[in-house]
Design an enzyme around this catalytic site. Sequence first.
Site, short mmCIF file in Angstrom:
data_model
loop_
_atom_site.label_atom_id
_atom_site.label_comp_id
_atom_site.label_asym_id
_atom_site.label_seq_id
_atom_site.Cartn_x
_atom_site.Cartn_y
_atom_site.Cartn_z
N HIS A 469 0.84 -1.22 0.00
CA HIS A 469 0.00 0.00 0.00
C HIS A 469 0.87 1.26 0.00
O HIS A 469 0.70 2.15 -0.85
CB HIS A 469 -0.91 -0.02 1.23
N GLU A 470 1.79 1.32 0.94
CA GLU A 470 2.62 2.52 1.04
C GLU A 470 3.56 2.66 -0.15
O GLU A 470 3.87 3.78 -0.58
CB GLU A 470 3.41 2.53 2.35
N HIS A 473 1.76 4.45 -2.83
CA HIS A 473 1.88 5.90 -2.64
C HIS A 473 3.25 6.38 -3.12
O HIS A 473 3.37 7.43 -3.77
CB HIS A 473 1.74 6.25 -1.16
N HIS A 476 3.45 6.79 -6.73
CA HIS A 476 2.69 7.98 -7.14
C HIS A 476 3.59 9.21 -7.09
O HIS A 476 3.48 10.12 -7.93
CB HIS A 476 1.47 8.14 -6.22
#
Length: 680
Positions: A469-470, A473, A476
């Site tokens: 998940h991180e 990010h 991104h």
Amino acid sequence: MTDNPLIADWNTPFKLPPFGDIKPEHFKEAFDHAMAQATIEVKTIADQEAPPTFENTIVALEQAGKDLTRVAQTFFNLTGAHTNKDIQAIERDVAPKLAKHSSETLLNAKLYNRIALLWDQRTTLDLNAEDARVLERYRTMFQRAGAGLDEPGKERMAEISQRLATLGTGFSQNVLKDETDFQLVLESEEDRAGLPDFLLNAAAEAAKERSLDGKHVITLSRSSIEPFLQFSTNRRLREEAFKGWTSRGENGGQTDNRDIIKETLALRAEKARMLGYENFAAFKLDDTMAKTPENVRELLTKVWEPAVSQAREEEAKLAEMARSTGNNHEIEAWDWRFYTEKVRKAEHDLDEAILKPYLQLENMIQAAFATAERLFGLSFRELSGLPVYHPDVRVFEVLDRNGKHAGLFLGDYFARPTKRSGAWMSAFRKQQKLGGDIAPIIVNVMNFSKGAADEASLLTFDDARTLFHEFGHALHGLLSDVTYPMISGTSVARDFVELPSQLYEHWLSEPEILSKYAVHYKTGEAMPKDLLDKLLAASNFNQGFATVEYTASALMDLELHLVEDPKDVETSSFEADGLAKIGMPRAITMRHRIPHFQHVFSGDGYSAGYYSYMWSEVMDADAFDAFKETGDIFDPEVSRKLLSFIYSSGGKQDPADAYVAFRGRTPKIDALLEKRGFAA
């Protein structure tokens, strides 16, 4: 000022912050210097006699305050990841000063008039799409800060901003203090009963960090306390640990957050009314994909009802399991994870203690990297000898598909007393092209339990999902390809920012990834196919509980910010009454109780916005289906669209338009319900 390493030129590799030279006392001087310099730069833009142009106003604002940005990014990464009393004292001092500086910029009438005039002339300015988007974001930012208010209104708005900054800092420091002060020392065999080796090893390492060599310590890091609640057969200690975990921020004394919450809510409500909104939720959501509180409640309610129904079925199974082992007590919150583990083993023959040795931290890092390589052509090269803020921090150079430097990725994986709980992504430097081709420096901060010396650090499957998940990010931020800092990387609507991260989680659960990277840390053997099959078959196990604990927090966040006059809100009774109203199962606790709800009260990032994870999940479930529909989870054409419209485009366009450009249509909630195991 050149003897202050924060202000002097950074001659470090890749222009990393010179962590080895920075002392806490440097920050106060650097902030004062950088704010003064930024004030001069902004005043020059506002006061110039030349008529406003996009270049002399918007571009100039984007280039102003570079020193302040650099100092602030370094400082606030440290306040979360590696703080101390000196840094915390500076944080309390500087937070309202930064808020004051921001207000002086955003409430500057001359500056706002220049932006407003450009907005009125926008169709004649020959702007490209990215320029136009940045102009729109500046206009919106100034309006929402109160630039259109009269002078008394601006003065009051500035006061509110400064006070909220002070309150948010106090809130987060109080939670960290409660977390740091708590330690459950396991003294006897009875205290350690039921605990698997991986948890005992991590607890011994935590004890050593606290100068309790030879003992075992359970901390309030999720990677410590959750497995303790899963495996400990000592019900008394499970209760003690659980209550320590859930009572952060409401223990009385100097770290109690309830008065902070009340004042924060009152100030937010006042700010919203000053800007013409009925309540803070209406104000906050007006600049998101959701747009209104009604739309948020509609989504959460659609998920809440099937989740509660399933959670009650899960609770009945837990009670039956308890009775089968001779325990006839009611299922309490500190029992849920313990009996869930037993039911999971019974129904799926899946034991966390057997699964965890296959989930080595190092392999999961490599799995995340490999996924990025196949999707986007990235490669990662670990570097040594670079300045870092803690010895545990690892640095990787990120190369694009042509072997060109694309940025740095910092991984800070282990829990420690100087780090706040949770997991997050942040930037020491954002990508942009105004000052040359500036490559990003991105960091992921986790709180995993460190393995004993010469032992691998092992993750739960939830830990591994958090890592993916991180890293979503992080990608991104790393893949951002825009001109302006204003719209770089994760600078997008709050309920869109979780799409890249939650979408990335999907690849972890794919056999193509797990079969290669889930390798036993001692034998080197791949996870047996039958164990892998059991893991995937149990993917929706306990999903009622997981959905209820999250959705309850999201609903409570929304309701808190719908209160028009919150000065009389009493946190404990508001929470209890609100949960009773929505039918919260008695044995489930909110994932984040109000007194330690840092997403919402440590600043206003997720205030009235914790629903964002669910809103983005509608998109991420639907988006992964785009890959599934091709029969290839790394389909080149879908990957190209994903890069172009989601991961690299930052805030170039409205998020709804960005999603449609990727998917060809708006998302459907059916994919989310199916993903969570609820009937569509």
